[in-house]
Structure formats: C-alpha cells, structure tokens
Design a protein around this motif. Structure first.
Motif, PDB file in Angstrom:
ATOM      1  N   SER A  20      -9.727   1.427  27.212  1.00 14.54           N
ATOM      2  CA  SER A  20     -10.864   0.638  27.694  1.00 14.54           C
ATOM      3  C   SER A  20     -11.721   0.114  26.547  1.00 14.54           C
ATOM      4  O   SER A  20     -12.857  -0.307  26.759  1.00 14.54           O
ATOM      5  N   GLY A  21     -11.210   0.192  25.324  1.00 19.71           N
ATOM      6  CA  GLY A  21     -11.912  -0.431  24.193  1.00 19.71           C
ATOM      7  C   GLY A  21     -12.855   0.481  23.437  1.00 19.71           C
ATOM      8  O   GLY A  21     -13.619   0.036  22.581  1.00 19.71           O
ATOM      9  N   ILE A  22     -12.826   1.781  23.741  1.00 21.81           N
ATOM     10  CA  ILE A  22     -13.688   2.713  23.009  1.00 21.81           C
ATOM     11  C   ILE A  22     -13.031   3.041  21.661  1.00 21.81           C
ATOM     12  O   ILE A  22     -11.836   3.323  21.589  1.00 21.81           O
ATOM     13  N   GLY A  23     -13.817   2.986  20.583  1.00 24.49           N
ATOM     14  CA  GLY A  23     -13.268   3.269  19.249  1.00 24.49           C
ATOM     15  C   GLY A  23     -13.890   4.487  18.601  1.00 24.49           C
ATOM     16  O   GLY A  23     -13.365   5.027  17.642  1.00 24.49           O
ATOM     17  N   ARG A  24     -15.058   4.912  19.122  1.00 25.34           N
ATOM     18  CA  ARG A  24     -15.744   6.062  18.532  1.00 25.34           C
ATOM     19  C   ARG A  24     -16.032   7.092  19.622  1.00 25.34           C
ATOM     20  O   ARG A  24     -16.553   6.737  20.688  1.00 25.34           O
ATOM     21  N   LEU A  25     -15.644   8.319  19.334  1.00 29.47           N
ATOM     22  CA  LEU A  25     -15.814   9.371  20.339  1.00 29.47           C
ATOM     23  C   LEU A  25     -16.659  10.489  19.779  1.00 29.47           C
ATOM     24  O   LEU A  25     -16.379  10.990  18.684  1.00 29.47           O
ATOM     25  N   MET A  26     -17.667  10.863  20.515  1.00 26.17           N
ATOM     26  CA  MET A  26     -18.470  11.999  20.087  1.00 26.17           C
ATOM     27  C   MET A  26     -18.343  13.126  21.102  1.00 26.17           C
ATOM     28  O   MET A  26     -18.754  12.997  22.254  1.00 26.17           O
ATOM     29  N   PHE A  27     -17.739  14.212  20.667  1.00 24.57           N
ATOM     30  CA  PHE A  27     -17.572  15.370  21.538  1.00 24.57           C
ATOM     31  C   PHE A  27     -18.785  16.286  21.407  1.00 24.57           C
ATOM     32  O   PHE A  27     -19.219  16.585  20.294  1.00 24.57           O
ATOM     33  N   ILE A  28     -19.288  16.718  22.541  1.00 23.22           N
ATOM     34  CA  ILE A  28     -20.347  17.730  22.530  1.00 23.22           C
ATOM     35  C   ILE A  28     -19.659  19.048  22.853  1.00 23.22           C
ATOM     36  O   ILE A  28     -19.219  19.269  23.980  1.00 23.22           O
ATOM     37  N   LEU A  31       3.435  12.848  18.586  1.00 28.47           N
ATOM     38  CA  LEU A  31       2.165  12.973  17.860  1.00 28.47           C
ATOM     39  C   LEU A  31       1.519  11.612  17.588  1.00 28.47           C
ATOM     40  O   LEU A  31       0.537  11.526  16.852  1.00 28.47           O
ATOM     41  N   ASP A  32       2.080  10.573  18.211  1.00 27.49           N
ATOM     42  CA  ASP A  32       1.570   9.226  17.963  1.00 27.49           C
ATOM     43  C   ASP A  32       0.065   9.102  18.214  1.00 27.49           C
ATOM     44  O   ASP A  32      -0.627   8.352  17.534  1.00 27.49           O
ATOM     45  N   PHE A  33      -0.416   9.850  19.212  1.00 24.47           N
ATOM     46  CA  PHE A  33      -1.847   9.717  19.552  1.00 24.47           C
ATOM     47  C   PHE A  33      -2.746  10.074  18.358  1.00 24.47           C
ATOM     48  O   PHE A  33      -3.866   9.602  18.270  1.00 24.47           O
ATOM     49  N   GLU A  34      -2.208  10.912  17.440  1.00 22.35           N
ATOM     50  CA  GLU A  34      -2.994  11.276  16.241  1.00 22.35           C
ATOM     51  C   GLU A  34      -3.317  10.052  15.401  1.00 22.35           C
ATOM     52  O   GLU A  34      -4.280  10.035  14.651  1.00 22.35           O
ATOM     53  N   ARG A  35      -2.435   9.051  15.503  1.00 22.70           N
ATOM     54  CA  ARG A  35      -2.566   7.913  14.583  1.00 22.70           C
ATOM     55  C   ARG A  35      -3.396   6.771  15.163  1.00 22.70           C
ATOM     56  O   ARG A  35      -3.570   5.749  14.518  1.00 22.70           O
ATOM     57  N   GLN A  36      -3.846   6.945  16.437  1.00 23.75           N
ATOM     58  CA  GLN A  36      -4.693   5.898  17.004  1.00 23.75           C
ATOM     59  C   GLN A  36      -5.903   5.709  16.103  1.00 23.75           C
ATOM     60  O   GLN A  36      -6.440   6.692  15.581  1.00 23.75           O
TER      61      GLN A  36
END
Ligand code: G1P
Length: 304
Positions: A47-55, A89-94
């Motif tokens: 959906s176009g999110i590039g930055r994720l902040m986990f709490i 492990l492709d998701f690691e490279r997103q």
C-alpha cells in the motif's frame, strides 16, 4: 507529501495465547508459512508504506531479528548449495526502513501510539495493529484506499471497519456513522470502545487499520484511562472528532476479512484458512481434513 509511515503496535503480552506466547511474541506465531507480522508488513509495503515504526515491549526482540538481514543464514544456504531457499528470505531485501521503540509500561493501545510521537512529529501516519491480518495472505490494499480518502477529503481520521454480529460489538471499537445507511465509505461522527450491546451505535467494528493526522497526539496526551483501565486510541479519536476533526470510515470488502491473532479460536481459524489456501500443501490438506471431519461412508448417511 504521500503518507509513507506506519506505526505498528506490537507491545501486547498475548496472555490469551499462553503458553504459546510465554517466550515468543504473538506477532511471530506462524499463520500458514509466515509469522503474523510479516503479513502485516507485506500488506503495508503493497500500500505504499516505506517506513515502519514498531512499538515493542519486553520479549519482542525476535520481531527485530525477523526483519533484519541474516547474513550468516544466507552464506550457509549458499555454501550448502540450497540457493533455492533464498527466495524465502526475499522479504528481507524489500527497501523498507524499520524503527523500533519500546512502550515501557503497558498502559494501552493509545499510549503505545503516543510512544511514536518523537519519530512521527507533525505528519499524518498509518496505524496497523500487528496482530491482525487483512485478507487471506494479506491480499488487501485497504491502507492505500484509506490514505487516498484521507488526502482527498482533508480528513483527520480514517478508520477501517467490518460489520460484526450484534453480540460481538462488546469486543471492538464501534462506529457511529452520520445519519442514514452507511455505504462503503461514510462520515464517521463518533466511536465507542467496547460498548454494551444496548449502547452500540452500529455493528461496524474498528478493523485494526487507521490513518491519523498528528492532531491525535495532543488528544492522546490528555486522554484518561478508559475501558479496561487503559489509554484507548478510540477515546483519543473521539476527542479529535468532538473537537471538529473530520472522520471517515471505510468498510473492508468481503474479500478482506480480518484475521485476528488474539485468541486461540480466531488463531486456529486463520491458520486453517491460510494452510488450506497454500499452493503446495493446500490440496493434500483439504483431503486430509475431509477425511477427518466426514464420518467414514456407511452407505446411507444423511438420507431422509
Ligand atoms: C483494539 C481496539 C479496538 C479494535 C480492535 C480490533 O482492541 O481497541 O477498538 O476494534 O483492536 O482492531 P483489542 O483487540 O486490542 O482489545
């Protein structure tokens, strides 16, 4: 500027999933082949999110490890001639940027979102609850649709909803839509956290995805503990709406059911559904399940 930042609260202790969650986060439980939180991240990236902040909170370090590049594992797979596994492990490279901060005290979802304030600052952002997957295999662009509405309508709050049976309203934040039958997109005038059946203004339940203007932070700062003695995000949203903020509700499509990994009943249903849809193992599993649930044919079962 397009909204590309999502806050993903993952601090909850998962007490309804003990003992599975004693020493691992509920967000890392597998649903089919992947841990819950990987679906959430993939949905957001689509959906176009590039930055994720986990709490995060105590005991959540494996989430950080999961999204980090594991060079040791990559080298091991290469050296042992199992390159084909690298695609797992492709998701690691997103090309996503990850940030982590801790909620030091368990004061509720609203408080968890407030912990993101120093990073988020004065920009609108998405909140995606880390224990809810939207759609089988996270096939949903609900967040992109919400961001579009947020921008087009000049909204302060956009919330995703799904209709729930009347007796279940007590478990969710419930919408009060503006007068009239609410369509797929509707004006949101108020929200009530976990109302009684009699008090519920509708059967439209908050479905774990929000787009919020930074106005929410001041509202959160002055929100007192509510249901369950916790600082509720719902209560801060209703404050923004009461102060004249514009609220929009969007319903999930029927193909975008929400899978909640909060208790064993819904977790088992999610796992079963994802496993049955698995391209490699689904068919075999369907045959297995059929055999287990249907009584061995004795010729005339069910005839009347
Ligand atoms: C939270 C929110 C609630 C929402 C639900 C599902 O509740 O407080 O408004 O409906 O998530 O998105 P929880 O499940 O954490 O009790």
């Amino acid at each position: 500027m397009a909204i590309d930042l999502a806050v993903v609260p993952v601090a909850g202790q998962g007490t309804r999933l003990l003992p599975s969650t004693k020493s691992q986060p509920k967000e890392m439980l597998p649903v089919g082949r992947k841990p819950v939180v990987q679906y959430v991240v993939e949905e957001l990236a689509n959906s176009g999110i590039g930055r994720l902040m986990f709490i995060t909170g105590p005991g959540k370090a494996s989430i950080e490890n999961h999204f980090d590049t594991n060079w040791e594992l990559i080298t091991f797979l290469r050296e042992t001639g199992r390159e084909e596994l690298l695609e797992e492990l492709d998701f690691e490279r997103q090309s996503l940027e990850y940030f982590y901060t801790r909620q030091r005290r368990q004061l509720g979802l609203g408080h968890a979102v407030l912990c993101a304030r120093p990073l988020v600052g004065d920009q609108p952002f998405v909140v995606a609850l880390g224990d809810s997957i939207i759609g089988v295999n996270a096939q949903s662009n609900i967040v992109a649709r919400m961001v579009e509405r947020f921008e087009a309508d000049g909204a302060d709050v956009v919330v995703a909803f799904e209709e729930v049976p009347r007796e279940e309203v007590v478990r969710y934040g419930i919408a009060r839509p503006a007068d009239g039958e609410p369509g797929d997109v509707f004006e949101l005038t108020d929200l009530v956290e976990k109302p009684s059946i009699d008090e519920a203004p509708s059967q439209l339940a908050v479905a774990a995805r929000y787009v919020l203007s930074p106005r929410i932070f001041d509202a959160l700062e002055s929100t007192e503990p509510g249901k369950g003695g916790e600082i509720q995000l719902t209560d801060a949203i209703r404050r923004v709406l009461a102060d004249g903020g514009r609220g929009v509700g969007i319903r999930l499509k029927s193909s975008e059911r929400r899978f909640d990994i909060g208790n064993f009943g819904s977790y088992f249903r999610a796992f079963t559904e994802f496993a049955l849809a698995d391209p490699r193992y689904g068919e075999e599993l369907r045959a297995f399940v059929r055999q287990r649930v249907e009584p061995a044919g004795d010729g005339d079962a069910g005839c009347s």
